[in-house]
Design a protein around this motif. Structure first.
Motif, PDB file in Angstrom:
ATOM      1  N   MET A 277       0.842  -1.196   0.000  1.00  0.00           N
ATOM      2  CA  MET A 277       0.000   0.000   0.000  1.00  0.00           C
ATOM      3  C   MET A 277       0.881   1.251   0.000  1.00  0.00           C
ATOM      4  SD  MET A 277      -3.163  -0.907  -0.028  1.00  0.00           S
ATOM      5  CE  MET A 277      -3.997   0.534   0.589  1.00  0.00           C
ATOM      6  N   PRO A 278       0.478   2.315  -0.720  1.00  0.00           N
ATOM      7  CA  PRO A 278       1.269   3.551  -0.700  1.00  0.00           C
ATOM      8  C   PRO A 278       1.181   4.233   0.658  1.00  0.00           C
ATOM      9  CG  PRO A 278      -0.804   3.879  -1.853  1.00  0.00           C
ATOM     10  CD  PRO A 278      -0.698   2.410  -1.581  1.00  0.00           C
ATOM     11  N   GLU A 279       2.192   5.030   0.970  1.00  0.00           N
ATOM     12  CA  GLU A 279       2.194   5.802   2.205  1.00  0.00           C
ATOM     13  C   GLU A 279       2.214   7.281   1.872  1.00  0.00           C
ATOM     14  OE1 GLU A 279       5.545   4.557   4.478  1.00  0.00           O
ATOM     15  OE2 GLU A 279       4.535   2.774   5.245  1.00  0.00           O
ATOM     16  N   TYR A 280       1.548   8.064   2.695  1.00  0.00           N
ATOM     17  CA  TYR A 280       1.467   9.510   2.495  1.00  0.00           C
ATOM     18  C   TYR A 280       1.878  10.201   3.791  1.00  0.00           C
ATOM     19  CZ  TYR A 280      -1.288   7.848  -1.440  1.00  0.00           C
ATOM     20  OH  TYR A 280      -1.693   7.177  -2.564  1.00  0.00           O
ATOM     21  N   PRO A 281       3.158  10.418   3.970  1.00  0.00           N
ATOM     22  CA  PRO A 281       3.640  10.983   5.231  1.00  0.00           C
ATOM     23  C   PRO A 281       3.183  12.427   5.428  1.00  0.00           C
ATOM     24  CG  PRO A 281       5.406  10.891   3.609  1.00  0.00           C
ATOM     25  CD  PRO A 281       4.249  10.153   3.024  1.00  0.00           C
ATOM     26  N   THR A 282       2.846  12.783   6.628  1.00  0.00           N
ATOM     27  CA  THR A 282       2.468  14.146   6.971  1.00  0.00           C
ATOM     28  C   THR A 282       2.810  14.419   8.419  1.00  0.00           C
ATOM     29  OG1 THR A 282       0.651  15.740   7.165  1.00  0.00           O
ATOM     30  CG2 THR A 282       0.099  13.422   7.527  1.00  0.00           C
ATOM     31  N   ALA A 283       3.287  15.634   8.669  1.00  0.00           N
ATOM     32  CA  ALA A 283       3.554  16.072  10.042  1.00  0.00           C
ATOM     33  C   ALA A 283       2.360  16.834  10.608  1.00  0.00           C
ATOM     34  CB  ALA A 283       4.797  16.959  10.085  1.00  0.00           C
ATOM     35  N   LEU A 284       1.291  16.917   9.815  1.00  0.00           N
ATOM     36  CA  LEU A 284       0.109  17.660  10.259  1.00  0.00           C
ATOM     37  C   LEU A 284      -0.875  16.707  10.934  1.00  0.00           C
ATOM     38  CD1 LEU A 284      -0.197  20.027   7.174  1.00  0.00           C
ATOM     39  CD2 LEU A 284       1.009  20.404   9.324  1.00  0.00           C
ATOM     40  N   GLY A 285      -2.150  16.847  10.674  1.00  0.00           N
ATOM     41  CA  GLY A 285      -3.129  16.051  11.398  1.00  0.00           C
ATOM     42  C   GLY A 285      -3.193  14.608  10.948  1.00  0.00           C
ATOM     43  N   ALA A 286      -3.334  13.721  11.910  1.00  0.00           N
ATOM     44  CA  ALA A 286      -3.516  12.295  11.629  1.00  0.00           C
ATOM     45  C   ALA A 286      -4.377  11.698  12.733  1.00  0.00           C
ATOM     46  CB  ALA A 286      -2.175  11.581  11.550  1.00  0.00           C
ATOM     47  N   SER A 287      -5.232  10.755  12.362  1.00  0.00           N
ATOM     48  CA  SER A 287      -6.185  10.201  13.326  1.00  0.00           C
ATOM     49  C   SER A 287      -6.047   8.693  13.438  1.00  0.00           C
ATOM     50  CB  SER A 287      -7.625  10.533  12.897  1.00  0.00           C
ATOM     51  OG  SER A 287      -7.827  11.918  12.800  1.00  0.00           O
ATOM     52  N   SER A 288      -6.240   8.199  14.652  1.00  0.00           N
ATOM     53  CA  SER A 288      -6.349   6.764  14.910  1.00  0.00           C
ATOM     54  C   SER A 288      -7.673   6.548  15.641  1.00  0.00           C
ATOM     55  CB  SER A 288      -5.174   6.278  15.753  1.00  0.00           C
ATOM     56  OG  SER A 288      -5.197   6.891  17.030  1.00  0.00           O
ATOM     57  N   LEU A 289      -7.916   5.327  16.077  1.00  0.00           N
ATOM     58  CA  LEU A 289      -9.186   5.013  16.709  1.00  0.00           C
ATOM     59  C   LEU A 289      -9.451   5.885  17.927  1.00  0.00           C
ATOM     60  CD1 LEU A 289     -11.677   3.158  16.806  1.00  0.00           C
ATOM     61  CD2 LEU A 289     -10.325   1.584  18.240  1.00  0.00           C
ATOM     62  N   ASP A 290      -8.424   6.185  18.715  1.00  0.00           N
ATOM     63  CA  ASP A 290      -8.657   6.902  19.968  1.00  0.00           C
ATOM     64  C   ASP A 290      -7.793   8.153  20.131  1.00  0.00           C
ATOM     65  OD1 ASP A 290      -6.242   5.676  20.184  1.00  0.00           O
ATOM     66  OD2 ASP A 290      -6.640   4.682  22.106  1.00  0.00           O
ATOM     67  N   LYS A 291      -7.148   8.618  19.050  1.00  0.00           N
ATOM     68  CA  LYS A 291      -6.233   9.746  19.213  1.00  0.00           C
ATOM     69  C   LYS A 291      -6.117  10.548  17.919  1.00  0.00           C
ATOM     70  CE  LYS A 291      -1.504  10.680  20.870  1.00  0.00           C
ATOM     71  NZ  LYS A 291      -0.241  10.063  21.360  1.00  0.00           N
ATOM     72  N   ILE A 292      -5.927  11.836  18.081  1.00  0.00           N
ATOM     73  CA  ILE A 292      -5.623  12.720  16.957  1.00  0.00           C
ATOM     74  C   ILE A 292      -4.305  13.412  17.264  1.00  0.00           C
ATOM     75  CG2 ILE A 292      -6.359  14.679  15.550  1.00  0.00           C
ATOM     76  CD1 ILE A 292      -9.218  14.117  16.465  1.00  0.00           C
ATOM     77  N   THR A 293      -3.372  13.330  16.328  1.00  0.00           N
ATOM     78  CA  THR A 293      -2.107  14.042  16.509  1.00  0.00           C
ATOM     79  C   THR A 293      -2.047  15.204  15.523  1.00  0.00           C
ATOM     80  OG1 THR A 293      -0.955  12.602  14.936  1.00  0.00           O
ATOM     81  CG2 THR A 293      -0.879  11.979  17.277  1.00  0.00           C
ATOM     82  N   LEU A 294      -1.377  16.260  15.932  1.00  0.00           N
ATOM     83  CA  LEU A 294      -1.197  17.434  15.094  1.00  0.00           C
ATOM     84  C   LEU A 294       0.172  18.011  15.388  1.00  0.00           C
ATOM     85  CD1 LEU A 294      -2.448  19.447  13.055  1.00  0.00           C
ATOM     86  CD2 LEU A 294      -3.261  20.770  15.024  1.00  0.00           C
ATOM     87  N   LEU A 295       1.002  18.077  14.369  1.00  0.00           N
ATOM     88  CA  LEU A 295       2.355  18.603  14.532  1.00  0.00           C
ATOM     89  C   LEU A 295       3.127  17.845  15.616  1.00  0.00           C
ATOM     90  CD1 LEU A 295       1.262  22.313  14.332  1.00  0.00           C
ATOM     91  CD2 LEU A 295       2.676  21.163  12.630  1.00  0.00           C
TER      92      LEU A 295
END
Length: 278
Positions: free
Chosen positions: A1-19
């Motif tokens: 599967m391709p990957e799309y790296p980002t240092a901005l927002g990303a979500s998992s089942l129980d967490k959202i990361t930003l920067l």
């Protein structure tokens, strides 16, 4: 599967990361919106001084009354009250070379002059004045305006200009772009034969460039600021509507005239002599 790296927002089942931060615990309620906008654009957290200068710029550009961007936002809302996003988008689309876009135009212009300086940055006010004189003379000989010089209302001085200079100085962020622009303000009468104010939108562009923000995004920051102003325009329209009066003042006072193949000389002259503003 391709990957799309980002240092901005990303979500998992129980967490959202930003920067790289936990959005819920590290950002929400802890980071102001202006600070976050700077952080998102640069992917580094600004210092307190950088945040102050950046937020001063946002405040300077937020709203200036019934400008074309505000009027079109109100009129679009009158026409389509079911589309707030359409009204806001209409106003933002008007951010160009005459309104708001001056911020980017001035920042780019100053950056290009500095990049072409053969002996590096001047070390004192006299050196900046010499560079500014050469810059103004070159623009005059080429028949080009200097972005950010002149204002259609604040002919005796834009109140935002001195304040932004002051804040940048207090935060020790009065860099080369602001230094060159200030020098242009001092010396241009020697070349142009008249005194024009440094308008606030131009100073904002110089300040953003001194903060190291991407030149390609300078207009974006102006639009970010104006979005808040346009929301305010819509809120006021809900409380005290004027859009219908603006519409009717044109609709009921139009004057039929024969078709013409070209614009009037007067209109062309007005366009040619117009000084951009915010």
């Amino acid at each position: 599967m391709p990957e799309y790296p980002t240092a901005l927002g990303a979500s998992s089942l129980d967490k959202i990361t930003l920067l790289g931060q936990d959005l819920a615990t590290d950002v929400m309620g802890e980071v102001g919106f202006g600070e976050l906008a700077f952080w998102l654009a640069t992917q580094r957290r600004p210092t307190r001084g950088e945040t102050r200068v950046f937020e001063a710029v946002l405040a300077a550009l937020a709203d200036h009354g019934f400008t074309p961007t505000a009027i079109v936002t109100r009129l679009t809302y009158l026409s389509a009250p079911d589309s707030v996003q359409g009204a806001l988008a209409a106003g933002l689309l008007g951010g160009g070379s005459r309104f708001l876009g001056v911020t980017e135009d001035c920042g780019r212009f100053l950056h290009d002059v500095l990049a072409a300086a053969e002996c590096g940055y001047p070390v004192n006010e006299a050196g900046w004045d010499t560079l500014a004189l050469a810059t103004v003379r070159s623009q005059r000989e080429a028949g080009r305006f200097i972005p950010g010089l002149g204002h259609h209302v604040h002919k005796q001085g834009d109140p935002r200009t001195a304040r932004l200079f002051q804040i940048a100085t207090e935060e020790q962020l009065f860099g080369p772009h602001l230094s060159l622009f200030a020098a242009i303000g001092r010396v241009h009468p020697q070349i142009l034969g008249r005194t024009l104010p440094l308008n606030g939108a131009g100073v904002c562009g110089a300040a953003l460039a001194d903060l190291g923000l991407p030149l390609d995004l300078l207009r974006g920051f102006a639009l970010l600021a104006r979005t808040a102003g346009l929301i305010g325009q819509l809120a006021e329209e809900l409380r005290n509507p004027v859009a219908n009066d603006i519409f009717l003042s044109v609709d009921l006072n139009n004057k039929p005239v024969p078709p013409r193949s070209t614009r009037s000389t007067r209109s062309e002259a007005a366009i040619a002599t117009h000084h951009p503003a915010a």
